[in-house]
Design an enzyme around this catalytic site. Structure first.
Site, PDB file in Angstrom:
ATOM      1  N   CYS A   1     -19.057 -12.650 -19.565  1.00  0.00           N
ATOM      2  CA  CYS A   1     -20.283 -12.898 -20.143  1.00  0.00           C
ATOM      3  C   CYS A   1     -20.118 -14.096 -21.381  1.00  0.00           C
ATOM      4  CB  CYS A   1     -20.476 -11.615 -20.725  1.00  0.00           C
ATOM      5  SG  CYS A   1     -22.596 -11.428 -21.369  1.00  0.00           S
TER       6      CYS A   1
ATOM      7  N   GLY B   1       0.832  -1.343  -0.274  1.00  0.00           N
ATOM      8  CA  GLY B   1       0.539   0.029   0.511  1.00  0.00           C
ATOM      9  C   GLY B   1       1.052   1.164  -0.156  1.00  0.00           C
TER      10      GLY B   1
ATOM     11  N   CYS C   1     -26.521 -12.820 -20.703  1.00  0.00           N
ATOM     12  CA  CYS C   1     -25.959 -14.370 -20.317  1.00  0.00           C
ATOM     13  C   CYS C   1     -27.004 -14.576 -18.928  1.00  0.00           C
ATOM     14  CB  CYS C   1     -24.372 -14.548 -19.930  1.00  0.00           C
ATOM     15  SG  CYS C   1     -23.996 -13.283 -18.726  1.00  0.00           S
TER      16      CYS C   1
ATOM     17  N   CYS D   1     -23.112  -7.246 -18.993  1.00  0.00           N
ATOM     18  CA  CYS D   1     -22.006  -7.790 -18.322  1.00  0.00           C
ATOM     19  C   CYS D   1     -20.780  -6.654 -18.826  1.00  0.00           C
ATOM     20  CB  CYS D   1     -21.622  -8.922 -18.292  1.00  0.00           C
ATOM     21  SG  CYS D   1     -22.100 -10.063 -17.544  1.00  0.00           S
TER      22      CYS D   1
ATOM     23  N   CYS E   1     -27.803  -9.647 -15.611  1.00  0.00           N
ATOM     24  CA  CYS E   1     -26.909  -9.274 -17.779  1.00  0.00           C
ATOM     25  C   CYS E   1     -28.463  -9.271 -18.139  1.00  0.00           C
ATOM     26  CB  CYS E   1     -25.835 -10.029 -18.101  1.00  0.00           C
ATOM     27  SG  CYS E   1     -25.536 -10.093 -19.227  1.00  0.00           S
TER      28      CYS E   1
END
Lengths: 362, 292, 263
Positions: free
Chosen positions: B272, B32, B244, B266, B241
């Protein structure tokens, strides 16, 4: 019926082809040659070299051609090319005192050793568009044998009388920083600041310099000297044991003489602002020298009141390659984050409406 | 005109790669923490992924398989451009399948598919400093990180709640890494934040224009900042979605007409496609016979 | 509430504090002790060195020579100039307060009043929004700012309100020592009076020790138990406030006292 769109690759290829077509333009019109650009658009070439940080007139001309005349795009091309070049080391510092002078003026003295040489300047032209330039002939200039009069630097002349502050108090053995090798770490020393300014965007520095003249951090500047001409570049080859002359480059140098500073202990002296750029780029060199002086405000205990004196602000934003990259990146797809914002704002509006309805009902 | 420069493998010279790898190792050692590095000018503009490209160029080898996505999709123009760049200068195999990639360079999304050990996710970062818009001075933010003074970050979250009733940050949502440094995860939607926590993959972050590299090593704590009584929560989509039928994935809104008609599909195109190839069909999708 | 258990020991011990700016004297050889709950006024005209002294005492400036020892919450005595930057910043945020003459210098002007008061709490780890907001509301009440201003930015506040907000922001973590630099400077007379009343009340209620720099003897009279008179960088007279003001011994002090306009 919606079909997930594909074809980004094809789109890009087509865009490149269209760009190449536009770049060439009407095929019945003769294509530009690099030598035409070098010879007849010399100041664009100079700026490209200066901000691209690479001295090579042909490469700069190619960059301008490839960029269709867009200077920042050309500068970007040169910088990117520079990244790929092998580094052999650092040259000796160039000696502008030994310059083969083409232009040399001083606003601080009416006359001085070496004289006032106007050189190829726009300064006293009348800005009237002149169609006769197109296809016309330009007679060869008159020449005379050179009478090389020594032209000592104005700052040295003032310095000899003790009137000008010395040129920095850095230890001669101290290592010079290199902003292409290390990430910038504020606060900066003057060496790195000047490097950043030398490649900094002319427009940005010009505006900041202008602001100092209009009260945003005044320094009472006088042009001590501007000189333009060629200097030798020498490179120390350790295996040979002596310096090798690599050739000559043209540079523009501006020494600004600024507000004198003194105190009870120290007799007053004029202070310096310095500008140095590749090629003939007077406006840039002058702007650079004004901003250099403004950024030295802390050294002189001056109040920091103006943007031109704010080191982080000036240095972080003067590189136009970085600037254009980030500004223009906004064109890239951001729809995922936008979707997140849409979702949030719709929810908040729905809550707002519900609250209003509730209130109306009560 | 001299011959054009010959490019080293993956464009960057070995010295530069070494310098960047050192920065990466330091970043991994301090999860970080933003490590300064000397960013090079690349053939694409700053702001278009030069940080990510430099990180990828420094770690990629001839046996790697590279996937590049932007907004979650392999086919967005910048992803195409970057993938083509590496194909040209590194001649590595490229793929659109998340599971097959050893290195995934991404802009603004984390793939839906869980990443595994041995995979590296390289994020493109515009502004690495999470405190930047609260405190513009670099000298001051450096001190705040060094002294772990993050009160200002919480002030911002407090203000959000006071003004909007909730924390209004929806992307680039700040996180605390391994309990020490506050980090900007890059402009991924907050939806993706949980994926960074205890991932088996190595996560590297490159900010070219700002000259910073940071990292989250595998199995690292990554916790989104919040208040006890206003806990962090991800976005929820009301519908699956349309192509899909996937749920619990990030969706893109597609505008169909100027009457307000829209659909959601998606964002992760690979995910997808895989689902559709496996026979999943959404309300507006068509059954697929074979994967493209 | 900061209850200091050990009323036997002073809170601050200052030894020959001296500050030069190059060759120019800021303040010289200042020594004194400050006790918990005690308010000390440093009085002088501009150029007397009082602000230099205050900044040196609060570790805003590094003195040229001398020591300032502070008794930390755990009882240990520390020379504040030996503290690491992290320790000093922590001290400034928790156990000390600094009220600036211009409230904008001590506030975040673009952040709400509530956030201004709550920031110190958040800086020391408070992570409960409700609690932070409640505490902020409580403090706004104590400094007589209406509760419905909690989400407003100090930019929309009057000078007196901003100053009261600055005070709340400083006191929320229960500091034991507060530095004040001309806390009523620039305010209308009636606003000053109200502010002084408030300060006196809070200082008494919370048992705060305070060092108040002022050129206004009335402020010293109202707020402080003891005072020091400074001239040209030196402390020329010190003692109980009432005694110094009613029976000034030094000619300069007499001059100061006699030149107060009796309004």
């Amino acid at each position: 019926m919606y079909v997930a769109v594909k074809g980004g690759e094809a789109a890009i290829a087509n865009a490149h082809a269209l760009l190449a077509d536009r770049r060439r333009g009407d095929r019945s019109v003769p294509g530009l040659r690099l030598d035409q650009i070098v010879e007849q658009l010399g100041l664009a070439v100079d700026r490209t070299m200066g901000e691209g940080s690479l001295y090579d007139t042909e490469l700069a001309a190619l960059a301008l051609l490839q960029a269709r005349g867009d200077l920042i795009e050309a500068i970007f091309l040169v910088r990117a090319y520079r990244t790929t070049l092998p580094r052999f080391g650092y040259s000796q510092p160039i000696d502008t005192g030994a310059m083969l002078i083409e232009r040399r003026i001083s606003a601080t003295f009416k006359d001085l050793p070496g004289g006032q040489l106007l050189g190829p300047t726009f300064d006293y032209t009348h800005r009237l568009l002149d169609a006769s330039l197109v296809g016309g002939t330009v007679p060869a200039p008159l020449t005379r044998p050179a009478e090389v009069e020594a032209a000592p630097r104005v700052t040295d002349l003032l310095g000899r009388q003790g009137l000008m502050e010395p040129d920095g108090d850095t230890d001669p053995d101290a290592e010079v920083g290199d902003l292409t090798r290390e990430p910038l770490d504020f606060p900066l020393n003057r060496d790195l600041r000047l490097q950043a300014l030398a490649r900094g965007d002319e427009g940005f520095l010009l505006a900041l310099a202008y602001s100092t003249q209009r009260g945003y951090g005044r320094s009472h500047p006088f042009v001590g000297e501007i000189r333009i001409g060629e200097v030798d570049v020498e490179f120390d080859v350790p295996e040979l044991g002596f310096a090798v002359n690599l050739g000559r480059i043209r540079v523009t140098e501006c020494q600004m003489v600024n507000q004198f500073k003194g105190s009870a202990k120290l007799a007053p002296q004029f202070t310096r602002g310095y500008g140095l750029v590749f090629g003939q780029a007077e406006r840039k060199a002058m702007a650079m020298s004004l901003v250099d002086r403004a950024l030295r405000a802390r050294e002189f205990g001056e109040d920091l009141v103006a943007p031109a004196q704010d080191e982080e602000f000036v240095i972080a934003h003067c590189d136009n390659v970085q600037a254009t990259g980030f500004v223009e990146h906004l064109k890239l797809p951001h729809y995922v984050d936008f979707q997140a914002e849409l979702d949030m704002i719709r929810r908040m509006r729905a809550e707002h409406e519900a609250a209003e309805l509730k209130e109306a009902a009560e | 005109m001299n011959a054009v420069a010959q490019y080293n493998f993956a464009y960057l010279d070995e010295q530069t790669k070494r310098m960047i790898r050192r920065a990466i190792l330091k970043a991994i050692a301090i999860p970080g923490y933003q490590v300064p590095f000397s960013s090079r000018e690349m053939p694409m503009p700053y702001g278009w992924g030069t940080g990510g490209v430099q990180v990828t160029a420094s770690i990629i080898g001839p046996d790697d398989v590279l996937k590049v996505i932007d907004q979650g999709a392999d086919d967005t123009t910048n992803a195409v451009s970057i993938r083509a760049f590496f194909a040209k200068v590194a001649q590595v195999a490229t793929t659109t399948h998340t599971a097959e990639a050893t290195i995934i360079q991404t802009r603004h999304r984390i793939p839906e598919k869980k990443l595994g050990a041995g995979q590296i996710l390289v994020y493109q970062v515009p502004i690495p400093e999470p405190l930047r818009f609260l405190e513009p001075r670099e000298t001051e933010t450096r001190k705040m990180h060094a002294l772990e003074e993050y009160g200002l970050m919480h002030v911002k979250l407090y203000e959000d709640i006071a003004r909007h009733g909730r924390i209004a940050t929806t992307y680039a949502y700040p996180v605390k890494v391994e309990g020490r440094y506050v980090m900007d995860p890059s402009p991924t939607p907050k939806f993706d934040n949980p994926k960074m926590h205890m991932s088996e993959a190595l996560q590297l972050f490159g900010a070219g224009r700002e000259h910073r590299i940071y990292a989250v090593p595998p199995h690292t704590q990554v916790v989104s900042l919040d208040f006890e009584d206003h806990p962090f929560a991800i976005q929820h989509f009301e519908q699956p979605c349309a192509l899909c039928g996937a749920e619990q994935v990030y969706l893109d809104e597609v505008i169909l007409d100027d009457q307000g008609g829209h659909m959601y599909v998606c964002s992760d195109t690979d995910n997808c496609e895989e689902r559709r190839a496996a026979g999943h069909v959404g309300t507006l999708g068509v059954a697929q016979e074979a994967a493209e | 509430m900061s209850q200091d258990m050990s009323m036997q020991e002073p809170l601050l011990k200052v030894d020959n504090l001296t500050k030069y700016y190059g060759s120019r004297l800021g303040c010289a050889d200042v020594s004194f002790e400050l006790w918990p709950g005690e308010v000390l006024a440093i009085v002088g005209e501009s150029g007397s060195g009082k602000t230099t002294l205050l900044n040196s005492l609060s570790a805003t400036l590094e003195p040229t020579s001398g020591q300032t020892h502070y008794r930390m919450r755990d009882g240990a005595w520390r020379n504040i100039y030996d503290l690491s930057e992290a320790e000093r910043r922590f001290l400034v945020r928790t156990d000390w307060g600094f009220v600036h003459q211009n409230p904008a210098d001590g506030l975040r002007m673009t952040v709400s009043a509530g956030a201004n008061v709550g920031e110190r709490l958040m800086a020391v780890g408070d992570r409960h929004y409700g609690h932070i907001r409640e505490t902020a509301l409580d403090w706004l009440g104590r400094v007589e700012i209406a509760a419905d201003r909690i989400d407003d930015q100090p930019r929309s506040f009057s000078g007196g309100m901003r100053q009261r907000l600055q005070i709340a922001r400083n006191l929320v973590t229960g500091p034991r020592l507060v530095f004040m630099d001309e806390p009523t400077g620039g305010l209308d007379v009636s606003v000053q009076a109200r502010l002084l009343d408030l300060l006196r009340g809070l200082v008494g209620e919370l048992g705060l020790a305070a060092i108040v720099v002022t050129h206004d003897l009335a402020v010293a009279r109202l707020l402080s138990h003891r005072m020091m008179v400074m001239k040209d960088g030196h402390v020329i007279e010190a003692g109980l406030t009432d005694r110094v003001l009613d029976d000034p011994r030094e000619p300069y002090t007499q001059l100061l006292v006699s030149s107060i306009l009796q309004v």
